[in-house]
Design an enzyme around this catalytic site. Structure first.
Site, PDB file in Angstrom:
ATOM      1  N   GLU A 164      43.680 -30.112  38.005  1.00 59.88           N
ATOM      2  CA  GLU A 164      44.425 -30.788  39.076  1.00 59.88           C
ATOM      3  C   GLU A 164      45.028 -32.128  38.649  1.00 59.88           C
ATOM      4  O   GLU A 164      44.644 -33.192  39.178  1.00 59.88           O
ATOM      5  CB  GLU A 164      43.532 -30.981  40.307  1.00 59.88           C
ATOM      6  CG  GLU A 164      43.131 -29.675  40.949  1.00 59.88           C
ATOM      7  CD  GLU A 164      42.317 -29.854  42.226  1.00 59.88           C
ATOM      8  OE1 GLU A 164      41.934 -30.989  42.538  1.00 59.88           O
ATOM      9  OE2 GLU A 164      42.074 -28.860  42.910  1.00 59.88           O
ATOM     10  N   GLU A 358      39.931 -22.311  41.963  1.00 62.32           N
ATOM     11  CA  GLU A 358      39.139 -22.909  43.046  1.00 62.32           C
ATOM     12  C   GLU A 358      39.646 -22.406  44.388  1.00 62.32           C
ATOM     13  O   GLU A 358      40.865 -22.288  44.585  1.00 62.32           O
ATOM     14  CB  GLU A 358      39.253 -24.447  43.071  1.00 62.32           C
ATOM     15  CG  GLU A 358      38.542 -25.163  41.965  1.00 62.32           C
ATOM     16  CD  GLU A 358      38.662 -26.681  42.074  1.00 62.32           C
ATOM     17  OE1 GLU A 358      38.861 -27.195  43.198  1.00 62.32           O
ATOM     18  OE2 GLU A 358      38.569 -27.337  41.029  1.00 62.32           O
TER      19      GLU A 358
HETATM   20  O1  IFM Z   1      35.751 -31.159  44.779  1.00 58.47           O
HETATM   21  C1  IFM Z   1      37.090 -30.987  44.489  1.00 58.47           C
HETATM   22  C2  IFM Z   1      37.273 -30.640  43.034  1.00 58.47           C
HETATM   23  O2  IFM Z   1      36.724 -31.604  42.191  1.00 58.47           O
HETATM   24  C3  IFM Z   1      38.740 -30.510  42.702  1.00 58.47           C
HETATM   25  N1  IFM Z   1      39.396 -29.622  43.629  1.00 58.47           N
HETATM   26  C4  IFM Z   1      39.173 -29.793  45.034  1.00 58.47           C
HETATM   27  C5  IFM Z   1      37.686 -29.873  45.317  1.00 58.47           C
HETATM   28  C6  IFM Z   1      37.448 -30.081  46.821  1.00 58.47           C
HETATM   29  O3  IFM Z   1      38.047 -31.250  47.254  1.00 58.47           O
END
Ligand code: IFM
Length: 459
Positions: A164, A358
């Protein structure tokens, strides 16, 4: 017929700072998150990741629980300052040895490690040298990557360079949204410069992985999956949602094309060059040869997406969610259809296999009187989102894997321990772990390779 192929990967993810703890053990150096979390008033309830889930000491118990859930893969991240305490120079043997043990433990339980090299915990000393604003940062990333890959690649083949980048720079640098480390509060021009260095670091990291890997590596990066769903499935609304998904808004960094296009196509998107025109730094054209390295998949972290319809002028029009739209504890709209449209639009655009690296939701789960954690909301969320993903796969979208965020409750950055994202409940006082009901639901789903996904009977 079940559209998920036998080699589809079902996993779960977490990251070093969010779960490991042991913030200054065995020679680990401080990171920018240690710095920020120790400044009063920065993090909800003044929490920090000093202990977090104590995974550094409890990784064996955690891997056993992953096995109980039946995870086929676990996406972990390596803490740079644990491996190279000051960011450059000598490797900390004890730090690397932790990841050795973790990888061995996973493999001995039949769980494949997917290793993210950078999930936001930059060594503090590199922050003192300017962090991602320093043009040498890609060199630092290449050296660090080489150290990790040299050590783990006899067993690890799945690599993710950076997680990210939109959050790293959007929340850590850009003044408008600064809530994350290192809290630089710079303007858009400087943020775009830092973003460019991050993209260079991705390219140098891919080169280093390929140069040092002992087994043929499978390489990608994980972007925030910014995307939009069409309000209806009319061709006009679909086109409007597609355009909205690839759009770049010049006031912020929440888009995927500014980050993904240079990686895959070797140039920034036209729409972004227009939107950021007044803030654009000068970029060397040769940089794009470094940024554009062959990758094997595009990782996308997809949590929610808004709805778009065709506007009267032929443009895209954002449609607000209806009153009463369900939201997660983080106040993110629950919008399952995005797990159909996002992978579809990304796969079309990048022509690469997609991995959902994710997806998940935060809630405020607790252990009930019966000793269990009844997180019905997470089961319903997973069920709805995975039905949408199944539709994408059935339509021929090349999605290779799904990683639930997160394997266990953890430190949610500026929000401290307010949100629980895990399949495993963690009592932070006692470090007691409890599998949530959703963990058993996910176990059954994995056992059936997604075949058990069906619309439940309505009363
Ligand atoms: O916890 C975070 C993660 O570190 C990166 N992506 C989003 C998740 C939830 O906010």
């Amino acid at each position: 017929m079940n559209p998920f192929k036998d080699n589809f990967t079902w996993g779960a993810a977490a990251s070093s700072y969010q779960i490991e703890g042991a913030w200054r053990e065995d020679g680990k150096g401080p990171s920018i998150w240690d710095m920020i979390a120790h400044q009063p008033g920065r993090i909800y309830e003044n929490s920090n990741g000093d202990v977090a889930c104590d995974h550094y000491h409890r990784y064996r118990e955690d891997v056993a629980l992953m096995k109980e859930i039946g995870l086929q893969a676990y996406r972990l991240s390596v803490s740079w300052p644990r491996v190279i305490p000051t960011g450059r120079g000598p490797v900390n043997e004890a730090g690397l040895a932790f990841y050795d043990r973790l990888v061995d433990e996973l493999l001995s339980h039949g769980i494949e490690p997917w290793v993210t090299l950078y999930h936001w915990d930059l060594p503090y000393d590199l922050f003192l040298r300017g962090g991602w604003l320093n043009p040498d940062s890609s060199e630092w990333m290449a050296e660090y990557t080489a150290a990790v890959v040299e050590r783990l690649s006899d067993r690890v083949t799945r690599w993710i360079t950076i997680n990210e980048p939109q959050c790293m720079i959007g929340l850590g640098y850009l003044k408008a949204n600064c809530t994350h480390a290192p809290n630089m509060e710079v303007g858009m021009r400087e943020a775009l410069l830092a973003a460019h260095h991050v993209l260079m670091a991705h390219g140098r990291s891919v080169q280093a992985i390929r140069a040092h890997a002992k087994k043929p590596p499978v390489v990608g990066l994980s972007l925030v999956g910014c995307a939009s769903s069409p309000l209806t499935e009319s061709p006009e609304d679909i086109e409007a949602a597609r355009n909205a998904t690839h759009y770049v808004d010049g006031t912020q960094l929440w888009n995927h094309t500014w980050w993904g296009d240079p990686v895959v196509f070797g140039h920034y998107p036209e729409v972004g060059l227009k939107s950021y025109a007044k803030d654009l730094p000068e970029f060397k054209s040769s940089d794009f040869d470094t940024i554009r390295q062959p990758i094997d998949f595009m990782g996308m972290n997809v949590y929610w997406g808004g709805n778009t319809k065709a506007g009267v002028d032929g443009g895209s029009e954002w449609v607000p969610f209806p009153k009463g739209q369900p939201h997660t504890h983080f106040n993110w709209p629950i919008s399952p259809e995005i797990l159909y449209w996002a992978p579809k639009f990304y796969a079309e655009h990048y022509k690469l296999p997609i991995v959902i690296t994710e997806n998940g939701l935060s809630s405020c789960d607790s252990v009930a009187l019966d000793g269990r954690v009844h997180d019905a909301g997470r089961i319903d969320f997973l069920h709805r989102y995975l039905l949408a993903l199944r539709r994408a796969v059935a339509d021929g979208v090349d999605v290779r894997g799904y990683f639930h965020w997160s394997v266990m409750d953890n430190f949610e950055w500026a929000e401290g321990y307010k949100h629980r994202f895990g399949l495993i409940h963690v009592d932070y006082e006692t470090q007691q772990r409890t599998l949530k009901d959703s963990a058993y639901w996910y176990r059954d789903l994995i056992r059936s390779n997604g075949a058990c996904l069906a619309l439940p009977q309505q009363p």
